[in-house]
Design a protein around this motif. Structure first.
Motif, short mmCIF file in Angstrom:
data_model
loop_
_atom_site.label_atom_id
_atom_site.label_comp_id
_atom_site.label_asym_id
_atom_site.label_seq_id
_atom_site.Cartn_x
_atom_site.Cartn_y
_atom_site.Cartn_z
N ALA A 147 0.83 -1.21 0.00
CA ALA A 147 0.00 0.00 0.00
C ALA A 147 0.86 1.26 0.00
CB ALA A 147 -0.92 0.00 1.22
N LEU A 148 0.39 2.24 -0.75
CA LEU A 148 1.11 3.52 -0.87
C LEU A 148 1.36 4.15 0.50
CD1 LEU A 148 0.67 6.11 -3.63
CD2 LEU A 148 0.57 6.90 -1.26
N GLN A 149 0.38 4.01 1.40
CA GLN A 149 0.55 4.63 2.73
C GLN A 149 1.76 4.06 3.47
OE1 GLN A 149 -2.75 3.82 5.36
NE2 GLN A 149 -3.04 1.78 4.51
N TRP A 150 2.09 2.78 3.16
CA TRP A 150 3.25 2.19 3.87
C TRP A 150 4.57 2.63 3.24
CZ3 TRP A 150 0.37 2.18 7.50
CH2 TRP A 150 -0.70 1.35 7.73
N MET A 151 4.55 2.92 1.95
CA MET A 151 5.77 3.50 1.36
C MET A 151 5.97 4.92 1.89
SD MET A 151 8.50 3.28 -0.37
CE MET A 151 8.74 2.22 -1.81
N THR A 152 4.88 5.67 2.06
CA THR A 152 4.99 7.01 2.65
C THR A 152 5.61 6.91 4.04
OG1 THR A 152 2.94 7.55 1.49
CG2 THR A 152 3.69 9.13 3.14
N LYS A 153 5.09 5.95 4.81
CA LYS A 153 5.63 5.73 6.17
C LYS A 153 7.12 5.40 6.12
CE LYS A 153 5.40 1.52 7.08
NZ LYS A 153 6.19 0.33 6.85
N ASP A 154 7.52 4.54 5.20
CA ASP A 154 8.94 4.18 5.10
C ASP A 154 9.79 5.39 4.75
OD1 ASP A 154 8.69 1.48 5.78
OD2 ASP A 154 8.27 0.88 3.72
N LEU A 155 9.27 6.24 3.84
CA LEU A 155 10.06 7.41 3.43
C LEU A 155 10.25 8.37 4.61
CD1 LEU A 155 8.71 7.80 -0.18
CD2 LEU A 155 11.12 7.59 0.43
N TRP A 156 9.19 8.58 5.38
CA TRP A 156 9.35 9.43 6.58
C TRP A 156 10.37 8.81 7.53
CZ3 TRP A 156 8.27 14.28 6.65
CH2 TRP A 156 7.17 14.80 5.95
N ASN A 157 10.33 7.49 7.69
CA ASN A 157 11.28 6.82 8.59
C ASN A 157 12.71 6.91 8.04
OD1 ASN A 157 9.21 6.18 10.30
ND2 ASN A 157 8.96 4.07 9.55
N ILE A 158 12.84 6.92 6.71
CA ILE A 158 14.16 7.10 6.09
C ILE A 158 14.70 8.50 6.40
CG2 ILE A 158 15.29 7.41 3.82
CD1 ILE A 158 13.30 5.05 2.90
N LEU A 159 13.83 9.51 6.25
CA LEU A 159 14.27 10.88 6.52
C LEU A 159 14.69 11.04 7.98
CD1 LEU A 159 11.84 13.26 4.58
CD2 LEU A 159 14.03 12.30 3.86
N GLU A 160 13.92 10.40 8.86
CA GLU A 160 14.24 10.48 10.30
C GLU A 160 15.62 9.86 10.58
OE1 GLU A 160 12.03 7.73 12.79
OE2 GLU A 160 11.70 9.32 14.23
N ALA A 161 15.88 8.69 9.97
CA ALA A 161 17.18 8.04 10.18
C ALA A 161 18.29 8.85 9.53
CB ALA A 161 17.15 6.61 9.62
N ALA A 162 18.01 9.42 8.34
CA ALA A 162 19.02 10.23 7.66
C ALA A 162 19.41 11.43 8.52
CB ALA A 162 18.49 10.70 6.30
N ARG A 163 18.41 12.05 9.14
CA ARG A 163 18.69 13.19 10.00
C ARG A 163 19.50 12.75 11.22
NH1 ARG A 163 13.97 16.81 12.56
NH2 ARG A 163 13.62 14.86 13.63
N GLN A 164 19.11 11.60 11.80
CA GLN A 164 19.82 11.12 12.99
C GLN A 164 21.29 10.85 12.70
OE1 GLN A 164 17.95 7.77 14.96
NE2 GLN A 164 19.78 7.33 16.18
N PHE A 165 21.56 10.23 11.53
CA PHE A 165 22.93 9.81 11.22
C PHE A 165 23.68 10.85 10.37
CE2 PHE A 165 20.96 5.80 12.37
CZ PHE A 165 21.97 5.13 13.03
N GLY A 166 22.99 11.89 9.91
CA GLY A 166 23.66 12.91 9.09
C GLY A 166 23.83 12.51 7.64
N ALA A 167 22.98 11.60 7.14
CA ALA A 167 23.05 11.22 5.72
C ALA A 167 22.37 12.29 4.87
CB ALA A 167 22.40 9.87 5.50
N TYR A 168 23.00 12.66 3.76
CA TYR A 168 22.44 13.68 2.86
C TYR A 168 21.55 12.96 1.84
CZ TYR A 168 22.39 17.57 -0.50
OH TYR A 168 22.01 18.57 -1.35
N THR A 169 20.24 13.15 1.91
CA THR A 169 19.30 12.42 1.05
C THR A 169 18.30 13.39 0.41
OG1 THR A 169 17.91 12.04 3.00
CG2 THR A 169 19.41 10.26 2.41
N PRO A 170 18.81 14.28 -0.46
CA PRO A 170 17.92 15.32 -1.01
C PRO A 170 16.76 14.76 -1.82
CG PRO A 170 20.03 15.25 -2.18
CD PRO A 170 20.17 14.37 -0.99
#
Ligand SMILES: NC(=O)c1ccc[n+]([C@@H]2O[C@H](COP(=O)([O-])OP(=O)(O)OC[C@H]3O[C@@H](n4cnc5c(N)ncnc54)[C@H](OP(=O)(O)O)[C@@H]3O)[C@@H](O)[C@H]2O)c1
Length: 297
Positions: free
Chosen positions: A236-259
């Motif tokens: 479901a699209l809603q779960w990909m949205t959820k994964d992308l938000w979780n990716i951004l959260e982890a990227a921010r935590q670890f300092g990964a640049y994910t424009p």
């Protein structure tokens, strides 16, 4: 080392049902609980044990397999009255296979260990259609001893189990995998939408890509879905949205640049806000069509 006798599977959604069928077919005793009991009727009709009694399921099985929507859903089954936290004990193992966020993974692993409950985060790459043939890939985070304890269950589900490192690394590997998947499917959607907008024949465009190095097996089902605007969900699209938000959260935590992940998250969130959350995640194509000049109606 523990001998696995049976699995209490928590979560009877698309993936949970497919996993229950696979375990049953492989001879691993399994019983399934789901928040919405009616959703388990197809499994019950096939002779796969289901229950509405979560405490009994937790008491009755040495391995608890969770495959729920997200971190909040998983935490709610952990902390609800009669839930997992109340029944946690050293003779149980928690196999957490849903795609959840990294902070919740670490917090639940910590709370589990405080109660003597062993924990492995073991999310998967592959969808419900990959489960019957064992083509899921497991990304495992946790102690070697815990992985060995649940290896018979994982091997029944998956032809490839990749140990990633300590607890949490399975979840991080899953987030990385879905970041790549989002790139691939958004790329396909933008390729097709661009081609449609400039007036090219999509089938001829497909002939080019299908026979080139640009081809990816993921495109095989997603191209016709986008072309025919038939978005029966496997993921479901809603779960990909959820994964992308979780990716951004982890990227921010670890300092990964994910424009580009930021852009894809905005795109997926817009699709969800537009009412496409229950559709397949390839429905992101609809948003690109909607905002193409004159194409969206
Ligand atoms: N589908 C795929 O291709 C795929 C592939 C790999 C990983 N995953 C991951 O696997 C997980 C499940 O996905 P799915 O495709 O099976 O989704 P799904 O069909 O929508 O099922 C979601 C499951 O989560 C439960 N749930 C949702 N909110 C809950 C809450 N607050 N409390 C308790 N249970 C709750 C649902 O119970 P109800 O029935 O009661 O709502 C259902 O069992 C997700 O993390 C997803 O990202 C999916």
């Amino acid at each position: 080392m523990m001998t696995v006798t049976s699995v209490g599977l928590i979560g009877g959604g698309r993936m949970g049902q497919a996993m229950a069928r696979r375990l049953h077919a492989q001879g691993v005793p399994v019983q399934v609980w789901n928040r919405t009991a009616e959703r388990l009727q197809p499994l019950a009709a096939e002779g796969i044990p289901v229950t509405t009694d979560l405490p009994a399921l937790l008491k009755g099985h040495p391995v608890w397999l969770t495959i729920l929507a997200d971190g909040p859903a998983t935490r709610s089954v952990w902390s609800m009255p009669g839930g997992m936290a109340e029944h946690a004990a050293p003779d149980k193992v928690w196999l957490q296979m849903g795609s959840i966020d990294y902070p919740t993974t670490l917090a639940l692993a910590h709370e589990a260990r405080q109660r003597g409950l062993r924990f492995l985060d073991a999310p998967v790459l592959g969808g419900p259609m990959d489960v019957p043939t064992g083509r899921l890939i497991v990304m495992a985070g946790g102690d070697e001893e815990v992985l060995e304890a649940v290896r018979p269950v994982l091997e029944a589900l998956s032809g490839r189990i990749v140990p990633m490192g300590p607890v949490g690394t399975g979840t991080l590997a899953k987030l990385a995998s879905n970041l790549l998947l989002a790139h691939m499917v958004v790329g396909l959607a933008e390729w097709l939408s661009f081609g449609q907008q400039v007036g090219l024949d999509p089938l001829r465009l497909w002939e080019v890509v299908k026979n080139s190095k640009l081809y990816n097996p993921v495109f095989e089902a997603k191209f016709p879905a986008m072309l025919e605007e038939n978005f029966q969900p496997s993921f479901a699209l809603q779960w990909m949205t959820k994964d992308l938000w979780n990716i951004l959260e982890a990227a921010r935590q670890f300092g990964a640049y994910t424009p580009v992940a930021h852009t894809m998250t905005a795109l997926y969130q817009a699709a969800q806000n537009h009412g496409l959350g229950e559709d397949d995640y390839s429905a992101v194509h609809q948003i690109l069509r909607l905002f193409s000049r004159g194409a969206g109606g």
